[in-house]
Scaffold this motif. Structure first.
Motif, mmCIF file in Angstrom:
data_model
loop_
_atom_site.group_PDB
_atom_site.id
_atom_site.type_symbol
_atom_site.label_atom_id
_atom_site.label_comp_id
_atom_site.label_asym_id
_atom_site.label_seq_id
_atom_site.Cartn_x
_atom_site.Cartn_y
_atom_site.Cartn_z
ATOM 1 N N GLN A 15 65.081 36.984 28.786
ATOM 2 C CA GLN A 15 65.720 37.633 27.634
ATOM 3 C C GLN A 15 66.499 36.670 26.750
ATOM 4 O O GLN A 15 66.741 36.942 25.580
ATOM 5 N N ARG A 16 66.964 35.549 27.317
ATOM 6 C CA ARG A 16 67.858 34.674 26.545
ATOM 7 C C ARG A 16 67.203 34.156 25.289
ATOM 8 O O ARG A 16 66.068 33.715 25.299
ATOM 9 N N ARG A 17 67.917 34.216 24.201
ATOM 10 C CA ARG A 17 67.489 33.608 22.948
ATOM 11 C C ARG A 17 68.712 32.985 22.297
ATOM 12 O O ARG A 17 69.842 33.405 22.544
ATOM 13 N N ALA A 18 68.437 32.015 21.426
ATOM 14 C CA ALA A 18 69.540 31.421 20.669
ATOM 15 C C ALA A 18 69.737 32.228 19.380
ATOM 16 O O ALA A 18 69.379 31.798 18.289
ATOM 17 N N PHE A 19 70.281 33.428 19.547
ATOM 18 C CA PHE A 19 70.519 34.304 18.396
ATOM 19 C C PHE A 19 71.732 33.815 17.607
ATOM 20 O O PHE A 19 72.637 33.178 18.159
ATOM 21 N N ARG A 20 71.761 34.176 16.326
ATOM 22 C CA ARG A 20 72.858 33.737 15.453
ATOM 23 C C ARG A 20 73.636 34.883 14.819
ATOM 24 O O ARG A 20 74.716 34.624 14.282
ATOM 25 N N ALA A 21 73.084 36.096 14.852
ATOM 26 C CA ALA A 21 73.754 37.201 14.161
ATOM 27 C C ALA A 21 74.874 37.764 15.036
ATOM 28 O O ALA A 21 74.714 38.765 15.737
ATOM 29 N N ALA A 75 74.989 33.839 23.506
ATOM 30 C CA ALA A 75 75.621 32.552 23.853
ATOM 31 C C ALA A 75 74.632 31.487 23.409
ATOM 32 O O ALA A 75 73.554 31.342 23.996
ATOM 33 N N HIS A 76 74.993 30.794 22.339
ATOM 34 C CA HIS A 76 74.049 29.901 21.648
ATOM 35 C C HIS A 76 74.594 28.472 21.686
ATOM 36 O O HIS A 76 75.651 28.195 21.107
ATOM 37 N N PRO A 77 73.890 27.552 22.351
ATOM 38 C CA PRO A 77 74.379 26.167 22.422
ATOM 39 C C PRO A 77 74.069 25.444 21.117
ATOM 40 O O PRO A 77 73.001 25.632 20.540
ATOM 41 N N ILE A 78 74.987 24.612 20.672
ATOM 42 C CA ILE A 78 74.709 23.818 19.466
ATOM 43 C C ILE A 78 75.068 22.348 19.706
ATOM 44 O O ILE A 78 75.974 22.015 20.468
ATOM 45 N N ALA A 79 74.312 21.497 19.004
ATOM 46 C CA ALA A 79 74.663 20.080 18.920
ATOM 47 C C ALA A 79 75.172 19.748 17.520
ATOM 48 O O ALA A 79 75.660 18.639 17.291
ATOM 49 N N GLY A 80 75.044 20.697 16.616
ATOM 50 C CA GLY A 80 75.455 20.482 15.232
ATOM 51 C C GLY A 80 76.955 20.647 15.056
ATOM 52 O O GLY A 80 77.434 21.643 14.482
ATOM 53 N N PHE A 81 77.687 19.693 15.604
ATOM 54 C CA PHE A 81 79.149 19.682 15.435
ATOM 55 C C PHE A 81 79.591 18.230 15.379
ATOM 56 O O PHE A 81 78.832 17.319 15.765
ATOM 57 N N GLY A 100 75.272 23.653 8.655
ATOM 58 C CA GLY A 100 74.130 24.487 9.057
ATOM 59 C C GLY A 100 74.487 25.508 10.127
ATOM 60 O O GLY A 100 73.760 26.471 10.343
ATOM 61 N N ASN A 101 75.630 25.297 10.753
ATOM 62 C CA ASN A 101 76.075 26.246 11.775
ATOM 63 C C ASN A 101 77.168 27.177 11.249
ATOM 64 O O ASN A 101 78.022 27.649 11.999
ATOM 65 N N TYR A 102 77.084 27.490 9.952
ATOM 66 C CA TYR A 102 78.005 28.422 9.275
ATOM 67 C C TYR A 102 78.133 29.744 10.042
ATOM 68 O O TYR A 102 79.187 30.372 10.085
ATOM 69 N N GLY A 127 58.826 29.754 19.437
ATOM 70 C CA GLY A 127 57.845 28.666 19.322
ATOM 71 C C GLY A 127 57.930 27.760 20.535
ATOM 72 O O GLY A 127 58.983 27.190 20.821
ATOM 73 N N ARG A 128 56.858 27.649 21.262
ATOM 74 C CA ARG A 128 56.857 26.785 22.444
ATOM 75 C C ARG A 128 55.548 26.002 22.522
ATOM 76 O O ARG A 128 54.490 26.496 22.151
ATOM 77 N N LYS A 129 55.631 24.794 23.046
ATOM 78 C CA LYS A 129 54.432 24.021 23.327
ATOM 79 C C LYS A 129 53.631 24.739 24.418
ATOM 80 O O LYS A 129 54.224 25.396 25.285
HETATM 81 C C1 LIG Z 1 71.168 20.843 22.896
HETATM 82 C C2 LIG Z 1 70.885 21.946 21.914
HETATM 83 C C3 LIG Z 1 71.377 21.815 20.630
HETATM 84 C C4 LIG Z 1 71.176 22.838 19.702
HETATM 85 N N1 LIG Z 1 71.781 22.752 18.477
HETATM 86 C C5 LIG Z 1 71.684 23.798 17.623
HETATM 87 C C6 LIG Z 1 72.417 23.780 16.411
HETATM 88 O O1 LIG Z 1 73.177 22.854 16.099
HETATM 89 N N2 LIG Z 1 72.280 24.850 15.590
HETATM 90 C C7 LIG Z 1 71.470 25.916 15.891
HETATM 91 O O2 LIG Z 1 71.410 26.853 15.110
HETATM 92 N N3 LIG Z 1 70.786 25.971 17.064
HETATM 93 C C8 LIG Z 1 70.888 24.936 17.932
HETATM 94 N N4 LIG Z 1 70.220 24.986 19.143
HETATM 95 C C9 LIG Z 1 69.368 26.134 19.478
HETATM 96 C C10 LIG Z 1 67.886 25.768 19.417
HETATM 97 O O3 LIG Z 1 67.516 25.594 18.080
HETATM 98 C C11 LIG Z 1 67.073 26.867 20.114
HETATM 99 O O4 LIG Z 1 67.437 26.936 21.459
HETATM 100 C C12 LIG Z 1 65.575 26.586 20.000
HETATM 101 O O5 LIG Z 1 65.171 26.669 18.667
HETATM 102 C C13 LIG Z 1 64.742 27.567 20.823
HETATM 103 O O6 LIG Z 1 65.058 28.878 20.479
HETATM 104 P P1 LIG Z 1 65.472 29.937 21.617
HETATM 105 O O7 LIG Z 1 66.640 29.355 22.354
HETATM 106 O O8 LIG Z 1 65.862 31.200 20.859
HETATM 107 O O9 LIG Z 1 64.305 30.155 22.503
HETATM 108 C C14 LIG Z 1 70.416 23.993 20.075
HETATM 109 C C15 LIG Z 1 69.918 24.088 21.379
HETATM 110 C C16 LIG Z 1 70.173 23.101 22.291
HETATM 111 C C17 LIG Z 1 69.677 23.262 23.712
#
Ligand SMILES: Cc1cc2nc3c(=O)[nH]c(=O)nc-3n(C[C@H](O)[C@H](O)[C@H](O)COP(=O)(O)O)c2cc1C
Length: 186
Positions: free
Chosen positions: A2-8, A112-118, A60-62, A164-166
Motif C-alpha cells: 500500500q505504501r506510496r510517496a503521496f504528497r496531498a 509518510a514520504h521520504p525526501i532528499a530535496g532539502f 520542489g517540495n512545497y 513506475g518500476r523497472k
Molecule cells: C531517498 C529518497 C529521496 C526522495 N526525495 C524526494 C523529494 O525530494 N521530493 C519528492 O517529492 N519525492 C522524493 N522521493 C520520493 C520518490 O520520488 C518516490 O518514492 C518514487 O518516485 C517512487 O514512488 P512511490 O514511493 O510512490 O512508489 C524520495 C524518495 C527517496 C527514497
C-alpha cells in the motif's frame, strides 16, 4: 503493497502517541549486531517545524509545508558495522528502520514520504544534528488531504498514477549476475 510517496497532505495534527508508534516500528528493524545506528529527530512543534519548512525545504517540495510532523532520519558510519568490501551498514540499517516507520504510518492511514530535496546544512543546524552525522532523509508525515488542490499539475497527476518500476528482469537474476547493459528507462 500500500505504501506510496503521496504528497496531498492535510495539516491536521498527529499526536505524540502516534509518532511514538512510528518510532517504535522503526526501532524494531534489524541491524548488524543489533547496533541500531538510526537516530530520529521529530519536528512537531513551533518554531522548529516552521523554520525547517522555511529554510531547509527545496522549492520542489512545497507540498511538505503543510505537514504537521517531519521526522529527520540520521546516522553515522561509526554507529554500525564497518566490514570488508565496502560493507558499511549504517545507511542500509537506517534505511530499513525508515521503511518500517513508513509502513507503520501506512498501516495507520497516514502519509509518510521520504525526501532528499532539502538543504542538509540548514536542516542540521535547525535540528541541532552534529556535523559528523548524516541527515539521510526527512520523512514528511501527515494525514491524507480531502483534495489535491494544493498540488501542482505534475504532482496531482502522480498522486493517482500507476507506479513506475523497472521490470524484474532489470533488477534481478537467478543463479548468477546476468543483467543487460542498458537498463529500461522508466
Ligand atoms: C531517498 C529518497 C529521496 C526522495 N526525495 C524526494 C523529494 O525530494 N521530493 C519528492 O517529492 N519525492 C522524493 N522521493 C520520493 C520518490 O520520488 C518516490 O518514492 C518514487 O518516485 C517512487 O514512488 P512511490 O514511493 O510512490 O512508489 C524520495 C524518495 C527517496 C527514497
Amino acid at each position: 503493497m500500500q505504501r506510496r510517496a503521496f504528497r496531498a497532505l492535510s495539516s491536521s495534527a498527529i499526536d505524540r502517541d502516534t509518532v511514538e508508534r512510528l518510532l517504535t516500528a522503526a526501532s524494531l528493524a534489524p541491524s548488524c549486531m543489533n547496533k541500531q545506528p538510526w537516530r530520529f529527530v521529530v519536528a512537531d512543534r513551533e518554531p522548529v517545524l516552521q523554520e525547517l519548512k522555511d529554510k531547509a525545504l527545496e522549492p520542489g517540495n512545497y507540498w511538505a509545508r503543510l505537514a504537521p510532523v517531519i521526522i529527520a532520519v540520521v546516522t553515522q558510519a561509526d554507529l554500525d558495522c564497518r566490514l570488508s568490501e565496502g560493507r558499511d551498514y549504517a545507511l542500509f540499517d537506517t534505511g530499513m528502520a525508515a521503511m518500517n516507520l513508513m509502513l507503520q504510518a501506512t498501516a495507520e492511514g497516514l502519509y509518510a514520504h521520504p525526501i532528499a530535496g532539502f538543504k542538509p546544512v540548514e536542516a542540521k543546524t535547525i535540528l541541532g544534528i552534529p556535523d559528523d552525522h548524516i541527515l539521510v532523509t526527512l520523512v514528511i508525515c501527515g494525514r491524507p488531504a480531502d483534495s489535491l488542490d494544493a498540488l501542482n499539475d505534475r504532482h496531482r497527476q502522480s498522486e493517482t498514477a500507476e507506479r513506475g518500476r523497472k521490470p524484474l528482469s532489470d533488477i534481478s537474476s537467478f543463479n548468477g549476475w546476468q543483467f543487460a547493459k542498458a537498463p529500461t528507462q522508466v
